[in-house]
Design an enzyme around this catalytic site. Sequence first.
Site, PDB file in Angstrom:
ATOM      1  N   ASP A   9       0.848  -1.171   0.211  1.00 41.47           N
ATOM      2  CA  ASP A   9      -0.059   0.057   0.022  1.00 41.47           C
ATOM      3  C   ASP A   9       0.802   1.354  -0.020  1.00 41.47           C
ATOM      4  OD1 ASP A   9       0.919  -0.400   2.332  1.00 41.47           O
ATOM      5  OD2 ASP A   9      -0.887  -0.599   3.282  1.00 41.47           O
ATOM      6  N   ASN A  45      -7.212  -2.515  14.675  1.00 40.26           N
ATOM      7  CA  ASN A  45      -8.776  -2.869  14.055  1.00 40.26           C
ATOM      8  C   ASN A  45      -8.666  -4.366  13.172  1.00 40.26           C
ATOM      9  OD1 ASN A  45      -7.637  -1.919  11.724  1.00 40.26           O
ATOM     10  ND2 ASN A  45      -9.077  -0.263  11.548  1.00 40.26           N
ATOM     11  N   HIS A  61      -7.042  -4.574  10.445  1.00 42.04           N
ATOM     12  CA  HIS A  61      -6.622  -4.391   8.973  1.00 42.04           C
ATOM     13  C   HIS A  61      -5.649  -5.220   8.577  1.00 42.04           C
ATOM     14  CE1 HIS A  61      -4.455  -0.396   9.392  1.00 42.04           C
ATOM     15  NE2 HIS A  61      -3.770  -1.253   9.547  1.00 42.04           N
ATOM     16  N   GLU A  68      -9.495  -1.758   5.516  1.00 41.21           N
ATOM     17  CA  GLU A  68     -10.181  -1.415   6.800  1.00 41.21           C
ATOM     18  C   GLU A  68     -11.637  -2.292   6.885  1.00 41.21           C
ATOM     19  OE1 GLU A  68      -8.486   0.108   8.685  1.00 41.21           O
ATOM     20  OE2 GLU A  68      -8.326   2.230   8.261  1.00 41.21           O
TER      21      GLU A  68
END
Length: 246
Positions: free
Chosen positions: A67, A136, A138, A143
């Site tokens: 990314d 979280n 990811h 996400e």
Amino acid sequence: MKVIIVSDKNHMGRVAADLIEADMRTKTPYVLGLATGSTPVPLYQELIRRNRETGLDFSTAISFNLDEYIGLEVTHDQSYRYFMNHELFNHININKDSTFVPDGLAENIEEVGKDYEKAIRAIGGIDYQVMGIGTNGHIGFNEPGSSLASRTRKVRLTENTILDNSRFFERKEDVPTDVITMGIGTILDTRKAMLLASGSNKAEAIAKSIEGPITATVPASSLQMHPNVTWIVTEDAAVNLQLEWN
Ligand code: PGA
């Protein structure tokens, strides 16, 4: 699915490097899938050491990063191209022209995503994908709520991730809100994958991802469907696991 529980970050780096080195020796050219963040740094330090001291060769290796932030110049010290050059590529004998990070400065990010997928396919796919995990859950910047079939595309970061990543920037407002990331579908297509996690702040995400139901709400849980995945987790990140893994 394999889970290896290790004592600390450096141990994690060595175990990860062992897996990559053994696999690299079976195939040329070798295609690495790489990640940024603080988690893979001990792995990169170990790969640099082996390149210098034991002849682990990257001269024909190719790499694709997961990314990149949208809108950060590659000279910005928080861009992922900058990170990869400084944490790994500048210190090993890889050809920089064979290292790919999604272009977060392009006008047409959708096109960049499609071309990235094409480039990965054209080279025959990623042999070993390295990744960390967000608090979280990811993976890459997929996400919670990302489609399990998603491909490389633009994503808006959640408040949780912006807050987590603000430690690398002067001000929280400086964290880009948009990114380009390989999709969960892209990650599931890789031949082998490893997820690295260290620190007690990852314990909840790790337990949900490894032992919880497969759900888009916890993107890393999708790796339960990966045909060859190894989780390398430090003891403090593994405290919430219930099953016997080692
Ligand atoms: P970290 O980030 O390695 O800096 O904890 C991991 C991630 O967000 O995937």
